[in-house]
Design a protein around this motif. Structure first.
Motif, mmCIF file in Angstrom:
data_model
loop_
_atom_site.group_PDB
_atom_site.id
_atom_site.type_symbol
_atom_site.label_atom_id
_atom_site.label_comp_id
_atom_site.label_asym_id
_atom_site.label_seq_id
_atom_site.Cartn_x
_atom_site.Cartn_y
_atom_site.Cartn_z
ATOM 1 N N GLY A 1 0.818 -1.204 0.000
ATOM 2 C CA GLY A 1 0.000 0.000 0.000
ATOM 3 C C GLY A 1 0.854 1.257 0.000
ATOM 4 O O GLY A 1 2.060 1.214 -0.279
ATOM 5 N N GLU A 2 0.224 2.368 0.312
ATOM 6 C CA GLU A 2 0.918 3.646 0.289
ATOM 7 C C GLU A 2 1.542 3.968 1.645
ATOM 8 O O GLU A 2 0.953 3.708 2.690
ATOM 9 C CB GLU A 2 -0.063 4.768 -0.085
ATOM 10 C CG GLU A 2 -0.624 4.645 -1.491
ATOM 11 C CD GLU A 2 -1.550 5.794 -1.831
ATOM 12 O OE1 GLU A 2 -1.769 6.658 -0.961
ATOM 13 O OE2 GLU A 2 -2.050 5.821 -2.968
ATOM 14 N N PRO A 3 2.748 4.546 1.639
ATOM 15 C CA PRO A 3 3.346 4.990 2.902
ATOM 16 C C PRO A 3 2.610 6.199 3.469
ATOM 17 O O PRO A 3 1.722 6.763 2.827
ATOM 18 C CB PRO A 3 4.776 5.340 2.508
ATOM 19 C CG PRO A 3 4.710 5.663 1.049
ATOM 20 C CD PRO A 3 3.619 4.791 0.483
ATOM 21 N N SER A 4 2.986 6.586 4.665
ATOM 22 C CA SER A 4 2.288 7.654 5.382
ATOM 23 C C SER A 4 2.352 8.998 4.687
ATOM 24 O O SER A 4 1.462 9.834 4.853
ATOM 25 C CB SER A 4 2.875 7.804 6.796
ATOM 26 O OG SER A 4 2.707 6.636 7.546
ATOM 27 N N SER A 5 3.415 9.222 3.935
ATOM 28 C CA SER A 5 3.615 10.533 3.308
ATOM 29 C C SER A 5 4.516 10.376 2.091
ATOM 30 O O SER A 5 4.994 9.280 1.794
ATOM 31 C CB SER A 5 4.252 11.508 4.309
ATOM 32 O OG SER A 5 5.563 11.088 4.654
ATOM 33 N N THR A 6 4.724 11.464 1.415
ATOM 34 C CA THR A 6 5.685 11.463 0.315
ATOM 35 C C THR A 6 7.090 11.240 0.863
ATOM 36 O O THR A 6 7.362 11.461 2.056
ATOM 37 C CB THR A 6 5.653 12.799 -0.441
ATOM 38 O OG1 THR A 6 5.950 13.856 0.492
ATOM 39 C CG2 THR A 6 4.297 13.044 -1.074
ATOM 40 N N LEU A 7 7.981 10.797 0.009
ATOM 41 C CA LEU A 7 9.387 10.681 0.363
ATOM 42 C C LEU A 7 10.085 11.971 -0.051
ATOM 43 O O LEU A 7 10.079 12.332 -1.231
ATOM 44 C CB LEU A 7 10.035 9.491 -0.341
ATOM 45 C CG LEU A 7 9.443 8.107 -0.081
ATOM 46 C CD1 LEU A 7 10.263 7.046 -0.813
ATOM 47 C CD2 LEU A 7 9.370 7.800 1.401
ATOM 48 N N VAL A 8 10.659 12.658 0.905
ATOM 49 C CA VAL A 8 11.346 13.915 0.628
ATOM 50 C C VAL A 8 12.844 13.633 0.541
ATOM 51 O O VAL A 8 13.469 13.217 1.524
ATOM 52 C CB VAL A 8 11.061 14.960 1.727
ATOM 53 C CG1 VAL A 8 11.839 16.258 1.437
ATOM 54 C CG2 VAL A 8 9.570 15.239 1.825
ATOM 55 N N ARG A 9 13.409 13.824 -0.632
ATOM 56 C CA ARG A 9 14.848 13.625 -0.821
ATOM 57 C C ARG A 9 15.584 14.941 -0.625
ATOM 58 O O ARG A 9 15.082 16.007 -1.006
ATOM 59 C CB ARG A 9 15.146 13.078 -2.216
ATOM 60 C CG ARG A 9 14.743 11.618 -2.413
ATOM 61 C CD ARG A 9 15.205 11.109 -3.765
ATOM 62 N NE ARG A 9 14.824 9.724 -3.991
ATOM 63 C CZ ARG A 9 15.578 8.671 -3.689
ATOM 64 N NH1 ARG A 9 16.759 8.859 -3.137
ATOM 65 N NH2 ARG A 9 15.158 7.453 -3.941
ATOM 66 N N GLY A 10 16.762 14.845 -0.043
ATOM 67 C CA GLY A 10 17.527 16.064 0.154
ATOM 68 C C GLY A 10 18.916 15.772 0.669
ATOM 69 O O GLY A 10 19.416 14.643 0.572
ATOM 70 N N GLN A 11 19.547 16.793 1.205
ATOM 71 C CA GLN A 11 20.893 16.703 1.744
ATOM 72 C C GLN A 11 20.895 17.276 3.154
ATOM 73 O O GLN A 11 20.327 18.333 3.403
ATOM 74 C CB GLN A 11 21.877 17.509 0.894
ATOM 75 C CG GLN A 11 21.996 17.079 -0.552
ATOM 76 C CD GLN A 11 22.971 15.951 -0.742
ATOM 77 O OE1 GLN A 11 22.702 15.020 -1.494
ATOM 78 N NE2 GLN A 11 24.109 16.022 -0.082
ATOM 79 N N LEU A 12 21.513 16.560 4.083
ATOM 80 C CA LEU A 12 21.862 17.118 5.385
ATOM 81 C C LEU A 12 23.383 17.181 5.399
ATOM 82 O O LEU A 12 24.045 16.157 5.468
ATOM 83 C CB LEU A 12 21.343 16.240 6.525
ATOM 84 C CG LEU A 12 19.948 16.560 7.067
ATOM 85 C CD1 LEU A 12 19.562 15.583 8.162
ATOM 86 C CD2 LEU A 12 19.870 17.983 7.583
ATOM 87 N N GLY A 13 23.924 18.385 5.278
ATOM 88 C CA GLY A 13 25.342 18.514 5.030
ATOM 89 C C GLY A 13 25.630 17.957 3.645
ATOM 90 O O GLY A 13 24.967 18.312 2.669
ATOM 91 N N ASP A 14 26.582 17.031 3.568
ATOM 92 C CA ASP A 14 26.915 16.401 2.289
ATOM 93 C C ASP A 14 26.225 15.058 2.100
ATOM 94 O O ASP A 14 26.415 14.410 1.069
ATOM 95 C CB ASP A 14 28.434 16.189 2.189
ATOM 96 C CG ASP A 14 29.190 17.502 2.084
ATOM 97 O OD1 ASP A 14 28.627 18.458 1.518
ATOM 98 O OD2 ASP A 14 30.327 17.564 2.585
ATOM 99 N N GLN A 15 25.433 14.624 3.102
ATOM 100 C CA GLN A 15 24.868 13.281 3.053
ATOM 101 C C GLN A 15 23.460 13.277 2.457
ATOM 102 O O GLN A 15 22.575 13.990 2.933
ATOM 103 C CB GLN A 15 24.812 12.687 4.467
ATOM 104 C CG GLN A 15 24.147 11.329 4.544
ATOM 105 C CD GLN A 15 24.822 10.280 3.686
ATOM 106 O OE1 GLN A 15 26.051 10.206 3.630
ATOM 107 N NE2 GLN A 15 24.031 9.451 3.008
ATOM 108 N N PRO A 16 23.234 12.466 1.420
ATOM 109 C CA PRO A 16 21.868 12.319 0.904
ATOM 110 C C PRO A 16 20.959 11.671 1.951
ATOM 111 O O PRO A 16 21.367 10.722 2.634
ATOM 112 C CB PRO A 16 22.034 11.395 -0.310
ATOM 113 C CG PRO A 16 23.484 11.435 -0.655
ATOM 114 C CD PRO A 16 24.204 11.677 0.632
ATOM 115 N N VAL A 17 19.759 12.194 2.092
ATOM 116 C CA VAL A 17 18.798 11.646 3.041
ATOM 117 C C VAL A 17 17.438 11.517 2.370
ATOM 118 O O VAL A 17 17.147 12.175 1.361
ATOM 119 C CB VAL A 17 18.676 12.514 4.308
ATOM 120 C CG1 VAL A 17 20.002 12.597 5.045
ATOM 121 C CG2 VAL A 17 18.166 13.915 3.972
#
Length: 262
Positions: A37-53
């Protein structure tokens, strides 16, 4: 542990008080679905410092899904399919241990599951073989140490141990239930720690909990628990949670390159 940046994202599951990360540099947002099924929310991609999250709001954004109705299987599957191999579950919890009061940060090392009726495994249905996983240590020990080191580096008040008691919700517990949990050895109580941890383990993901105590558990004070005190504790303690996340990302990203430890 430090190292150069890599492209394997770290998954962050935000709970009460952390439906978004203000300091994340957003690079994209995905609406996904899974076999569960569907997860609770969208997946937000980004960077915290240099690390992809990849950030996922456990209760949705806005905060609307109660703990017993979270689609934990879809959440964990979606993060796995998106490439995350280390997950940090941020949990708002109640304090049972005398030193774990409001606004205190806890990085638990064990848990006891009191939930019931939740879809709690990927291994069911039309299986070729019955599958059991070892769950002696529910939280990844190396990832825990990364969070502990980050908390120390930030000079935060925290506990690097604790037994998380996961209850069904959405109601809070009775004083008698908390007394029972204390006898069982629980230090904190929350409603979202399971089956999140075991589902991550079933998929071979490194999973760690970062708990913020938002109230004393039932019967630990002489007054009822109010949303006002919970909100106050969140306001006081969430900056520490964010500091730990920021300081730990590079090292967690390096752990993502190696298999889950026990």
């Amino acid at each position: 542990m430090t190292g150069t940046n890599n492209n394997v994202p770290v998954g962050i599951i935000g709970g009460t008080g952390l439906t978004s990360l203000s300091n994340i540099q957003i690079t994209g947002e995905e609406t996904v679905t899974t076999a569960w099924g569907e997860p609770s929310s969208t997946l937000v991609r980004g960077q915290l410092g240099d690390q992809p999250v990849i950030f996922l709001a456990r209760h949705g954004n806005p905060h609307r899904i109660p703990p017993h109705q979270v689609n934990y299987r879809a959440n964990i599957q979606a993060l796995h399919d998106a490439g995350a191999r280390v997950l940090v579950g941020v949990n708002a919890v109640g304090g049972i241990h005398a030193n774990m009061g409001p606004a205190h940060i806890v990085i638990p090392d064990q848990l006891i599951d009191y939930t019931w009726g939740r879809a709690s495994t990927f291994f069911e249905g039309e299986l070729e073989d019955v599958t059991h996983i070892d769950f002696t240590w529910p939280y990844d020990q190396e990832a825990r140490q990364v969070l502990i080191d980050a908390a120390r580096a930030a000079s935060l008040s925290f506990s690097g141990f604790g037994v998380y008691g996961a209850t069904q919700g959405p109601r809070l517990e009775t004083a008698a239930e908390i007394r029972r949990m204390e006898r069982d050895g629980c230090d904190i109580v929350g409603m979202t720690g399971m089956p999140e941890a075991v589902l991550a383990a079933e998929l071979g993901l490194r999973y760690v909990s970062l708990g913020l105590v938002v109230n004393w558990a039932a019967g630990k004070t002489d007054h009822i628990i109010t949303m006002a005190e919970i909100e106050e504790a969140i306001a006081q303690g969430m900056s520490g949670v964010r500091q730990i996340l920021e300081r730990s990302m590079a090292s967690l990203g390096q752990l993502a390159l190696t298999p889950r430890s026990s």
